[in-house]
Each structure stands twice: as structure tokens, then as C-alpha cells.
Design a protein around this motif. Structure first.
Motif, PDB file in Angstrom:
ATOM      1  N   GLY A 177       0.824  -1.198   0.000  1.00  0.00           N
ATOM      2  CA  GLY A 177       0.000   0.000   0.000  1.00  0.00           C
ATOM      3  C   GLY A 177       0.860   1.251   0.000  1.00  0.00           C
ATOM      4  O   GLY A 177       2.050   1.212  -0.335  1.00  0.00           O
ATOM      5  N   ILE A 178       0.258   2.360   0.368  1.00  0.00           N
ATOM      6  CA  ILE A 178       0.963   3.639   0.466  1.00  0.00           C
ATOM      7  C   ILE A 178       1.270   3.919   1.931  1.00  0.00           C
ATOM      8  O   ILE A 178       0.399   3.790   2.786  1.00  0.00           O
ATOM      9  CB  ILE A 178       0.105   4.780  -0.101  1.00  0.00           C
ATOM     10  N   SER A 179       2.505   4.301   2.222  1.00  0.00           N
ATOM     11  CA  SER A 179       2.892   4.734   3.561  1.00  0.00           C
ATOM     12  C   SER A 179       3.437   6.145   3.478  1.00  0.00           C
ATOM     13  O   SER A 179       4.362   6.419   2.704  1.00  0.00           O
ATOM     14  CB  SER A 179       3.945   3.799   4.167  1.00  0.00           C
ATOM     15  N   ILE A 180       2.863   7.043   4.276  1.00  0.00           N
ATOM     16  CA  ILE A 180       3.265   8.444   4.287  1.00  0.00           C
ATOM     17  C   ILE A 180       3.875   8.747   5.649  1.00  0.00           C
ATOM     18  O   ILE A 180       3.248   8.499   6.690  1.00  0.00           O
ATOM     19  CB  ILE A 180       2.057   9.366   4.035  1.00  0.00           C
ATOM     20  N   VAL A 181       5.088   9.267   5.665  1.00  0.00           N
ATOM     21  CA  VAL A 181       5.776   9.596   6.911  1.00  0.00           C
ATOM     22  C   VAL A 181       5.849  11.112   7.046  1.00  0.00           C
ATOM     23  O   VAL A 181       6.417  11.795   6.193  1.00  0.00           O
ATOM     24  CB  VAL A 181       7.194   8.999   6.953  1.00  0.00           C
ATOM     25  N   GLU A 204       4.651   1.823  -0.928  1.00  0.00           N
ATOM     26  CA  GLU A 204       4.983   2.949  -1.782  1.00  0.00           C
ATOM     27  C   GLU A 204       5.107   4.152  -0.855  1.00  0.00           C
ATOM     28  O   GLU A 204       4.107   4.662  -0.341  1.00  0.00           O
ATOM     29  CB  GLU A 204       3.883   3.173  -2.817  1.00  0.00           C
ATOM     30  N   VAL A 205       6.326   4.589  -0.599  1.00  0.00           N
ATOM     31  CA  VAL A 205       6.605   5.527   0.482  1.00  0.00           C
ATOM     32  C   VAL A 205       6.616   6.980  -0.012  1.00  0.00           C
ATOM     33  O   VAL A 205       7.145   7.284  -1.079  1.00  0.00           O
ATOM     34  CB  VAL A 205       7.955   5.206   1.160  1.00  0.00           C
ATOM     35  N   THR A 206       6.023   7.852   0.787  1.00  0.00           N
ATOM     36  CA  THR A 206       6.101   9.294   0.578  1.00  0.00           C
ATOM     37  C   THR A 206       6.601   9.938   1.861  1.00  0.00           C
ATOM     38  O   THR A 206       6.081   9.653   2.946  1.00  0.00           O
ATOM     39  CB  THR A 206       4.726   9.894   0.211  1.00  0.00           C
ATOM     40  N   LEU A 207       7.614  10.778   1.750  1.00  0.00           N
ATOM     41  CA  LEU A 207       8.171  11.491   2.902  1.00  0.00           C
ATOM     42  C   LEU A 207       7.718  12.942   2.851  1.00  0.00           C
ATOM     43  O   LEU A 207       7.886  13.609   1.826  1.00  0.00           O
ATOM     44  CB  LEU A 207       9.700  11.436   2.895  1.00  0.00           C
ATOM     45  N   VAL A 208       7.144  13.422   3.933  1.00  0.00           N
ATOM     46  CA  VAL A 208       6.751  14.824   4.038  1.00  0.00           C
ATOM     47  C   VAL A 208       7.541  15.432   5.191  1.00  0.00           C
ATOM     48  O   VAL A 208       7.292  15.119   6.357  1.00  0.00           O
ATOM     49  CB  VAL A 208       5.237  14.985   4.287  1.00  0.00           C
ATOM     50  N   GLN A 209       8.510  16.265   4.852  1.00  0.00           N
ATOM     51  CA  GLN A 209       9.327  16.901   5.893  1.00  0.00           C
ATOM     52  C   GLN A 209       8.675  18.203   6.343  1.00  0.00           C
ATOM     53  O   GLN A 209       8.364  19.069   5.534  1.00  0.00           O
ATOM     54  CB  GLN A 209      10.742  17.188   5.385  1.00  0.00           C
ATOM     55  N   VAL A 210       8.482  18.317   7.655  1.00  0.00           N
ATOM     56  CA  VAL A 210       7.862  19.503   8.239  1.00  0.00           C
ATOM     57  C   VAL A 210       8.910  20.233   9.069  1.00  0.00           C
ATOM     58  O   VAL A 210       9.419  19.695  10.057  1.00  0.00           O
ATOM     59  CB  VAL A 210       6.665  19.136   9.137  1.00  0.00           C
ATOM     60  N   LEU A 211       9.249  21.451   8.664  1.00  0.00           N
ATOM     61  CA  LEU A 211      10.181  22.292   9.419  1.00  0.00           C
ATOM     62  C   LEU A 211       9.507  23.629   9.703  1.00  0.00           C
ATOM     63  O   LEU A 211       8.615  24.058   8.968  1.00  0.00           O
ATOM     64  CB  LEU A 211      11.484  22.504   8.643  1.00  0.00           C
ATOM     65  N   SER A 212       9.964  24.295  10.756  1.00  0.00           N
ATOM     66  CA  SER A 212       9.430  25.615  11.076  1.00  0.00           C
ATOM     67  C   SER A 212      10.263  26.685  10.387  1.00  0.00           C
ATOM     68  O   SER A 212      11.433  26.470  10.041  1.00  0.00           O
ATOM     69  CB  SER A 212       9.436  25.849  12.592  1.00  0.00           C
ATOM     70  N   ALA A 262      15.728   9.956  -1.214  1.00  0.00           N
ATOM     71  CA  ALA A 262      14.365   9.605  -1.598  1.00  0.00           C
ATOM     72  C   ALA A 262      14.258   9.316  -3.087  1.00  0.00           C
ATOM     73  O   ALA A 262      13.758   8.254  -3.492  1.00  0.00           O
ATOM     74  CB  ALA A 262      13.407  10.734  -1.202  1.00  0.00           C
ATOM     75  N   TYR A 263      14.720  10.223  -3.897  1.00  0.00           N
ATOM     76  CA  TYR A 263      14.607  10.044  -5.343  1.00  0.00           C
ATOM     77  C   TYR A 263      15.414   8.854  -5.834  1.00  0.00           C
ATOM     78  O   TYR A 263      15.010   8.171  -6.785  1.00  0.00           O
ATOM     79  CB  TYR A 263      15.015  11.319  -6.066  1.00  0.00           C
ATOM     80  N   GLY A 264      16.548   8.591  -5.176  1.00  0.00           N
ATOM     81  CA  GLY A 264      17.368   7.453  -5.558  1.00  0.00           C
ATOM     82  C   GLY A 264      16.687   6.120  -5.292  1.00  0.00           C
ATOM     83  O   GLY A 264      17.004   5.113  -5.927  1.00  0.00           O
ATOM     84  N   ARG A 265      15.726   6.115  -4.377  1.00  0.00           N
ATOM     85  CA  ARG A 265      15.010   4.882  -4.041  1.00  0.00           C
ATOM     86  C   ARG A 265      13.584   4.874  -4.585  1.00  0.00           C
ATOM     87  O   ARG A 265      12.780   4.024  -4.218  1.00  0.00           O
ATOM     88  CB  ARG A 265      14.983   4.696  -2.515  1.00  0.00           C
ATOM     89  N   GLY A 266      13.276   5.843  -5.442  1.00  0.00           N
ATOM     90  CA  GLY A 266      11.942   5.896  -6.020  1.00  0.00           C
ATOM     91  C   GLY A 266      10.880   6.329  -5.038  1.00  0.00           C
ATOM     92  O   GLY A 266       9.712   5.928  -5.135  1.00  0.00           O
ATOM     93  N   ILE A 267      11.273   7.159  -4.063  1.00  0.00           N
ATOM     94  CA  ILE A 267      10.378   7.619  -3.008  1.00  0.00           C
ATOM     95  C   ILE A 267       9.979   9.067  -3.283  1.00  0.00           C
ATOM     96  O   ILE A 267      10.810   9.879  -3.693  1.00  0.00           O
ATOM     97  CB  ILE A 267      11.072   7.522  -1.629  1.00  0.00           C
ATOM     98  N   SER A 268       8.719   9.391  -3.057  1.00  0.00           N
ATOM     99  CA  SER A 268       8.270  10.775  -3.205  1.00  0.00           C
ATOM    100  C   SER A 268       8.696  11.578  -1.975  1.00  0.00           C
ATOM    101  O   SER A 268       8.628  11.084  -0.842  1.00  0.00           O
ATOM    102  CB  SER A 268       6.748  10.841  -3.349  1.00  0.00           C
ATOM    103  N   PHE A 269       9.131  12.812  -2.198  1.00  0.00           N
ATOM    104  CA  PHE A 269       9.563  13.669  -1.102  1.00  0.00           C
ATOM    105  C   PHE A 269       8.969  15.055  -1.282  1.00  0.00           C
ATOM    106  O   PHE A 269       9.021  15.636  -2.366  1.00  0.00           O
ATOM    107  CB  PHE A 269      11.095  13.775  -1.062  1.00  0.00           C
ATOM    108  N   VAL A 270       8.381  15.588  -0.200  1.00  0.00           N
ATOM    109  CA  VAL A 270       7.801  16.927  -0.212  1.00  0.00           C
ATOM    110  C   VAL A 270       8.226  17.639   1.065  1.00  0.00           C
ATOM    111  O   VAL A 270       8.151  17.055   2.153  1.00  0.00           O
ATOM    112  CB  VAL A 270       6.261  16.884  -0.281  1.00  0.00           C
ATOM    113  N   ALA A 271       8.667  18.871   0.940  1.00  0.00           N
ATOM    114  CA  ALA A 271       9.041  19.681   2.100  1.00  0.00           C
ATOM    115  C   ALA A 271       8.002  20.779   2.301  1.00  0.00           C
ATOM    116  O   ALA A 271       7.616  21.455   1.342  1.00  0.00           O
ATOM    117  CB  ALA A 271      10.426  20.296   1.909  1.00  0.00           C
ATOM    118  N   ILE A 272       7.530  20.938   3.538  1.00  0.00           N
ATOM    119  CA  ILE A 272       6.571  21.993   3.849  1.00  0.00           C
ATOM    120  C   ILE A 272       7.039  22.735   5.099  1.00  0.00           C
ATOM    121  O   ILE A 272       7.873  22.244   5.860  1.00  0.00           O
ATOM    122  CB  ILE A 272       5.143  21.440   4.084  1.00  0.00           C
ATOM    123  N   GLU A 273       6.489  23.927   5.295  1.00  0.00           N
ATOM    124  CA  GLU A 273       6.760  24.708   6.488  1.00  0.00           C
ATOM    125  C   GLU A 273       5.542  24.671   7.394  1.00  0.00           C
ATOM    126  O   GLU A 273       4.403  24.726   6.922  1.00  0.00           O
ATOM    127  CB  GLU A 273       7.093  26.158   6.127  1.00  0.00           C
TER     128      GLU A 273
END
Length: 293
Positions: A177-181, A204-212, A262-273
Motif C-alpha cells: 500500500g501507500i505509507s506516508i511519513v 509505496e513511500v512518501t516522505l513529508v518533511q515539516v520544518l518551522s 528519496a529520489y534514488g530509491r523511487g520515493i516521493s519527497f515533499v518539504a513543507i513549512e
């Protein structure tokens, strides 16, 4: 309960969207995704709102006559997706105003809600160095109150360790399935091992990085005593312009490394504030990144 997590004024927009997946799903229960093999049953399962590009032959004109809105019938040959959301609840996620964890919880609410509206199976896990809370196997819009209630109850934990948390029994689903971290990924022990463990479980992994914003553009200066929020270790620091520049470069290098991993492993990556408006994150950032459609 849900008002502070999701704005009711744009829930209808969420209901018309779904998580994007690169894989064609399969299964044996009613859902909002096209299966690899069509089921032999044409038993009615549910309705969903019409989206441009849908098969017009599936429109329910009786529903249109009653409501003036376009709906499609969903049958048992449309199959569910398993969506798992992991929320980093370690102490470092409490940083900022609003805190990174609060924004991550709101993002989880939005992604979980639109998945429920598509009859996907939704599970959410909170973690620090282990799984601290979970709710599993929700399906259908009627389960939204349980999802939002669970998310509203989450509290900050201790030291974050993604690898340790993912290896805890029951932390990773057996089904693909899809796993979102959702995390800042500022783990002392790194992030690679935990993410690799998810992929090994056919996720199918998606990484969402949350920084302030303050982490990205710190405004500190002078003689300061900095205390690590997770380890409580203190360090006396003389903050100068040169030190701030070095910090920014280190953070930029870390983000580039995470992106390349992430991209090297075929993983989606999104950065948000954390300070970004939630509506903008969902309908602009995530759509542009191809996370939802």
C-alpha cells in the motif's frame, strides 16, 4: 473536534480528490480504485462525486435529478488501497508556532479524510522511538469522526528514532500500500534504515518533511545556551552571522541529502513549512508534487 483540524468549508474539495499511486491496486472489497482484475459482481457499493475524465456512463442521473450534482456509482470491481500515515510525535516536533506536530496532524487529517472518502483502508501510527498510539483499518467516510478524534488526542512523546519505531512488531502492514511519513527527519540515529524497512514491506513511500520557519531562517544572535529538546543536553553558543551561515548550509546539505536519498530509491519527497496555510499545503503543494489528484 474536527473544526481545528480541517476547515469544513473545503471538505467537499477533499472528497473529490484521491491519493496518487504509481501501482494498480488489487483486493476483494469495495473501494474507489480500479483493480487489476475486474470482479464478477456488479453489486452497488457507494457513490462518489464526479471528477472530469470519469466515465459518463457510470453517472447516476436519478441522484442528479434529486440533488443537481453529478455522482458516479461505485461497484465491487473498484478496489481499495491501504493507506498508512506515520506521524512523528517526538519532542522536536513541538517546535515552532504553530508546532510542527500540530501541522503534521492536520496534514494527516486531510490525507486520511480524502482516503476515507475513496473507501481506502486508513491506518495512522504515532511514533517517537516506538509506536506510541495507533488506529487501524478505518474505511468509509462515516469513520472520519474516529480518525479526527484519534488525531486530536495525540501528544508529544520522547526521543525520535524512525528505525526503532518501524521495527516494532505490528508497526508495518503486511499488505502492500501507500505509507506516508510526516516528520522533520532530525533523528540522531538517521532515517535510512526505517524507510528501507517500509519499502521492504512493499510500501509505496512518501516522505513529508515539516520544518518551522525559525529552523529554516533562525534569527538568533549573541551568547545563548541551547538545549536539545529530546536529549536535554545543553551547549553554550556564541551566535554570529558566520555561524548562522554555516547552520543554513548544514541544513541545506541535509535536505539535499534527504531529497537525493528519496529520489534514488523511487520515493516521493515533499518539504513543507509548519507556518504554511493548510489549505495551500494540500491543494497547491501536494497537487503540484503529484501526491494527490
Amino acid at each position: 473536534m474536527s473544526q481545528h483540524l480541517l476547515d469544513p468549508s473545503w471538505l467537499a474539495r477533499l472528497e473529490r480528490m484521491q491519493l496518487a499511486t504509481r501501482k494498480v491496486v488489487s483486493g476483494n472489497q469495495a473501494g474507489g480504485r480500479r483493480a487489476r482484475q475486474l470482479g464478477s459482481s456488479m453489486e452497488f457499493a457507494d457513490y462518489r462525486a464526479y471528477v472530469p475524465g470519469d466515465d459518463l456512463r457510470q453517472l447516476d442521473w436519478n441522484a442528479y435529478a434529486r440533488s443537481g450534482k453529478l455522482f458516479l456509482k461505485k461497484y465491487l470491481d473498484e478496489t481499495e488501497l491501504h493507506v498508512t500515515i506515520y506521524i512523528d510525535c517526538s519532542r522536536s516536533m513541538g517546535y515552532g508556532e504553530p508546532g510542527k506536530m500540530h501541522r503534521a496532524i492536520q496534514v494527516a487529517a486531510a490525507l486520511g479524510y480524502l482516503s476515507l472518502c475513496n473507501l481506502d483502508h486508513v491506518s495512522v501510527y504515532a511514533f517517537d522511538s516506538g509506536i506510541t498510539a495507533s488506529i487501524q483499518g478505518l474505511q468509509g467516510k462515516k469513520q472520519a469522526h474516529r480518525l479526527l478524534g484519534f488525531l486530536s488526542s495525540l501528544k508529544e512523546g520522547g526521543t525520535g528514532d524512525l528505525h526503532s519505531a518501524m521495527r516494532q512488531p505490528g508497526a508495518v502492514r503486511g499488505k502492500a500500500g501507500i505509507s506516508i511519513v510526516l516528520s522533520d527527519f532530525l533523528f540522531e540515529s538517521g532515517y535510512a534504515g526505517g524507510i528501507a524497512y517500509l519499502q521492504a514491506a512493499r510500501q509505496e513511500v512518501t516522505l513529508v518533511q515539516v520544518l518551522s520557519q525559525e529552523e529554516l531562517q533562525p534569527a538568533y544572535q549573541g551568547e545563548l545556551r541551547l538545549i536539545d529538546s529530546e536529549t536535554s543536553q545543553a551547549k553554550e553558543v556564541s551566535v554570529t552571522g558566520l555561524l548562522i551561515e554555516e547552520y543554513r548550509k548544514s541544513l541545506s546539505d541535509f535536505q539535499e541529502e534527504l531529497t537525493s536519498f528519496a529520489y534514488g530509491r523511487g520515493i516521493s519527497f515533499v518539504a513543507i513549512e509548519a507556518e504554511q496555510v493548510l489549505e495551500s499545503i494540500v491543494f497547491q503543494v501536494f497537487r503540484q508534487a503529484g501526491m494527490i489528484r
